[in-house]
Motif scaffolding. Structure first.
Motif, PDB file in Angstrom:
ATOM      1  N   TRP A   1       0.826  -1.203   0.000  1.00  0.00           N
ATOM      2  CA  TRP A   1       0.000   0.000   0.000  1.00  0.00           C
ATOM      3  C   TRP A   1       0.861   1.254   0.000  1.00  0.00           C
ATOM      4  CZ3 TRP A   1      -4.654  -0.448  -1.538  1.00  0.00           C
ATOM      5  CH2 TRP A   1      -5.388  -1.613  -1.294  1.00  0.00           C
TER       6      TRP A   1
ATOM      7  N   LEU B   1     -10.010   5.436  -7.323  1.00  0.00           N
ATOM      8  CA  LEU B   1     -10.655   4.202  -6.890  1.00  0.00           C
ATOM      9  C   LEU B   1     -11.484   4.431  -5.628  1.00  0.00           C
ATOM     10  CD1 LEU B   1     -11.042   1.148  -7.155  1.00  0.00           C
ATOM     11  CD2 LEU B   1      -8.940   0.837  -5.842  1.00  0.00           C
ATOM     12  N   LEU B   2     -10.943   5.173  -4.664  1.00  0.00           N
ATOM     13  CA  LEU B   2     -11.695   5.462  -3.448  1.00  0.00           C
ATOM     14  C   LEU B   2     -12.943   6.284  -3.752  1.00  0.00           C
ATOM     15  CD1 LEU B   2      -8.769   6.274  -0.964  1.00  0.00           C
ATOM     16  CD2 LEU B   2     -10.132   4.179  -1.104  1.00  0.00           C
TER      17      LEU B   2
ATOM     18  N   PRO C   1      -0.778   7.656  -6.659  1.00  0.00           N
ATOM     19  CA  PRO C   1      -1.748   8.309  -5.764  1.00  0.00           C
ATOM     20  C   PRO C   1      -3.033   8.700  -6.472  1.00  0.00           C
ATOM     21  CG  PRO C   1       0.061   9.805  -6.313  1.00  0.00           C
ATOM     22  CD  PRO C   1       0.437   8.461  -6.867  1.00  0.00           C
ATOM     23  N   GLN C   2      -2.933   9.157  -7.742  1.00  0.00           N
ATOM     24  CA  GLN C   2      -4.145   9.564  -8.452  1.00  0.00           C
ATOM     25  C   GLN C   2      -5.074   8.379  -8.678  1.00  0.00           C
ATOM     26  OE1 GLN C   2      -1.050  10.069  -9.490  1.00  0.00           O
ATOM     27  NE2 GLN C   2      -0.664  12.268  -9.666  1.00  0.00           N
ATOM     28  N   ALA C   3      -4.491   7.222  -9.028  1.00  0.00           N
ATOM     29  CA  ALA C   3      -5.324   6.048  -9.259  1.00  0.00           C
ATOM     30  C   ALA C   3      -6.020   5.599  -7.979  1.00  0.00           C
ATOM     31  CB  ALA C   3      -4.472   4.905  -9.826  1.00  0.00           C
ATOM     32  N   ILE C   4      -5.317   5.672  -6.842  1.00  0.00           N
ATOM     33  CA  ILE C   4      -5.927   5.260  -5.571  1.00  0.00           C
ATOM     34  C   ILE C   4      -7.045   6.214  -5.184  1.00  0.00           C
ATOM     35  CG2 ILE C   4      -5.482   4.983  -3.108  1.00  0.00           C
ATOM     36  CD1 ILE C   4      -2.737   3.946  -3.786  1.00  0.00           C
ATOM     37  N   VAL C   5      -6.826   7.533  -5.371  1.00  0.00           N
ATOM     38  CA  VAL C   5      -7.877   8.508  -5.057  1.00  0.00           C
ATOM     39  C   VAL C   5      -9.097   8.274  -5.937  1.00  0.00           C
ATOM     40  CG1 VAL C   5      -8.461  10.953  -5.102  1.00  0.00           C
ATOM     41  CG2 VAL C   5      -6.271  10.221  -4.167  1.00  0.00           C
TER      42      VAL C   5
ATOM     43  N   LEU D   1       2.070   1.636  -3.582  1.00  0.00           N
ATOM     44  CA  LEU D   1       0.975   2.080  -4.448  1.00  0.00           C
ATOM     45  C   LEU D   1       0.671   3.556  -4.230  1.00  0.00           C
ATOM     46  CD1 LEU D   1      -1.484  -0.952  -4.248  1.00  0.00           C
ATOM     47  CD2 LEU D   1      -0.069  -0.278  -6.183  1.00  0.00           C
ATOM     48  N   TRP D   2       0.655   3.976  -2.963  1.00  0.00           N
ATOM     49  CA  TRP D   2       0.363   5.377  -2.691  1.00  0.00           C
ATOM     50  C   TRP D   2       1.483   6.285  -3.182  1.00  0.00           C
ATOM     51  CZ3 TRP D   2      -3.613   8.271  -1.814  1.00  0.00           C
ATOM     52  CH2 TRP D   2      -3.432   9.569  -1.326  1.00  0.00           C
TER      53      TRP D   2
END
Length: 387
Positions: free
Chosen positions: A251, A265-266, A259-263, A254-255
C-alpha cells in the motif's frame, strides 16, 4: 527610378546590418554560467553514492544491497559490512546471522537505532542489545560533563590514534551517547559531552557501533575527517553497504507511485456505496397507529408472498389446491391421465376443457404482466370455488 530606389534601400539595409554587427562585436563579452540541476537520479536513489565513490577511489571493492539476503554469499574474511539502513523489521534470525558472520572474521559497522529502556532492560534494537552496548540521550547523562573550556571543537567527535599528535575529527550527531556497561569495548571516540562510536572484538571479527551515519551521506561526507573515518573503518577490505534492510509495504508503494489512481478508486467506491444506499421510489408514508382491517392484513400477506416466492409459486399453490379438491370429489382421480383429468374437472366445474387446460398447464418461467397474472389467478380461483 524604381530600380534606383531599390538599390538604395538594399544598400541602406546592408549598412544598418553591418553597423549592428560591429556594435555587437564591440559590446558583447563571452561569459560562463554554471547551472545547477540538482542531484542526479543515481544520487537521489542512493544517499551513500559519494561514500561508495570515495572508497572505490581508495582501491576498495564496494557493492551495495537492499537486504541481508546477500550475506550468505559474502566471505567474512577481509570484508566489511556497513548496515546504514532502517533495521526496525530485522528479525532475531537475521541478527544471529549477522553476528555469526562477524564472529567468523568479518567487520561489522552499524548504527544504533533505539534508546535503552532501563525499566524493561532492553531496547527496540535487537542487534544493539546483542552487542551489549546501550544508547541514550546526551542531555540525560548523569555524570557531569568534562571540562570543555580547553576543547576548541566541543561538538566534533575526536578519534585518537597511536603515533598521531592530533586527533581525527568527525561530525557525529551529539544528541546521542553510547554507553558500555559491561566494559566490552576496546576503542571509542567522544565529543566534549558524549561517546558516539565504540568498537569491540567479536570472535575473529570486529563490531563498530555509531550513533548515526548522516556524516557519510552525500551532503556531509566531504566535511571534517568524515570520509577518512569511513575509509579507516573499512581499510584493506571489500565493502558491502546495506542501506535498506526493510521494504515498504504494497500500500505504501501504491500510494507513492499511483496516488491519483488510488484517489480515483476510493472516489468510485464512495459513489457506489452512496448509490447502493439510495432508496428507489418515494418514501412510504408511515401507516396510522390504529388497528388495520383484515383485508389489509390479507393484502400485505399476499404482497409478501409475491415478493419473496414469485408468481410461479402462487400459481402452483392454486393449481395444487384445485387438484386436491378434485381428488376428494372424484374417486380414482390420480389414476386418470392428464386429458381424462381435465375432462373430469370440466364435468365437475362446468367449465370448458380448453379453459381448464390453460389454467393447469405449466406456465413459462418469464414474469407475467400484472394484468395477465391477475387474470390467471381469477381463473384458478373460479375453478377452485366450483369444486
Amino acid at each position: 527610378m524604381n530600380r534606383r530606389i531599390g538599390w538604395s534601400l538594399a544598400a541602406l539595409a546592408l549598412l544598418l546590418l553591418g553597423g549592428l554587427s560591429l556594435f555587437l562585436y564591440l559590446k558583447a563579452r563571452p561569459y560562463q554560467e554554471t547551472v545547477d540541476h540538482g542531484p542526479s537520479p543515481a544520487a537521489q536513489a542512493n544517499p551513500y553514492l559519494a561514500a561508495e565513490m570515495f572508497l572505490r577511489e581508495r582501491g576498495l571493492a564496494v557493492n551495495h544491497a537492499e537486504t541481508l539476503a546477500v550475506l550468505p554469499q559474502i566471505d567474512p574474511h577481509s570484508h566489511t559490512l556497513l548496515l546504514f539502513g532502517e533495521r526496525a523489521r530485522m528479525t532475531p534470525r537475521e541478527v544471529d546471522q549477522v553476528l555469526n558472520w562477524t564472529r567468523a572474521g568479518g567487520r561489522l559497522v552499524f548504527v544504533a537505532e533505539s534508546l535503552w529502556d532501563a525499566q524493561t532492560g532492553q531496547s527496540n534494537d535487537l542487534l544493539l542489545d546483542k552487542v551489549q552496548l546501550h544508547q541514550s540521550l546526551s542531555k540525560d547523562l548523569k555524570d557531569p560533563p568534562r571540562d570543555v573550556e580547553k576543547d576548541r571543537f566541543p561538538k566534533l567527535t575526536k578519534l585518537y590514534l597511536e603515533d598521531e599528535d592530533a586527533p581525527a575529527y568527525a561530525g557525529f550527531d551529539t544528541d546521542f551517547h553510547l554507553d558500555d556497561p559491561n566494559n566490552v569495548a576496546q576503542a571509542w571516540a567522544n565529543s566534549a559531552k558524549a561517546t558516539h562510536m565504540m568498537q569491540r572484538v567479536y570472535g575473529l571479527g570486529t563490531i563498530t557501533v555509531v550513533t548515526d551515519a548522516e556524516l557519510w551521506k552525500t551532503g556531509a561526507i566531504g566535511k571534517y575527517d568524515n570520509a577518512w573515518l569511513l575509509w579507516y573503518l573499512s581499510a584493506d577490505t571489500d565493502v558491502t553497504l546495506i542501506y535498506n534492510t526493510s521494504h515498504d509495504g504494497l500500500w505504501t508503494l501504491l500510494w507513492r507511485y499511483f496516488p491519483q489512481a488510488i484517489v480515483a478508486l476510493l472516489a468510485l467506491i464512495a459513489l457506489w456505496l452512496w448509490q447502493a444506499g439510495v432508496r428507489h421510489g418515494p418514501v412510504q408514508i408511515p401507516a396510522p397507529v390504529g388497528r388495520r382491517q383484515l383485508l389489509e392484513h390479507l393484502r400485505a400477506s399476499a404482497d409478501f408472498l409475491l415478493r419473496h416466492n414469485g408468481q410461479q409459486a402462487l400459481l402452483q399453490a392454486l393449481q395444487q389446491d384445485i387438484l386436491r379438491r378434485a381428488r376428494r370429489r372424484h374417486p380414482g382421480f390420480d389414476q386418470l391421465n392428464v386429458a381424462e383429468q381435465w375432462l373430469a374437472l370440466s364435468r365437475l366445474t362446468r367449465q370448458p376443457t380448453r379453459a381448464i387446460s390453460q389454467a393447469l398447464s405449466p406456465r413459462p418461467k418469464q414474469r407475467l404482466s400484472s394484468a395477465e397474472f391477475s387474470r390467471q389467478v381469477a381463473h384458478l380461483q373460479t375453478l377452485r370455488n366450483a369444486l
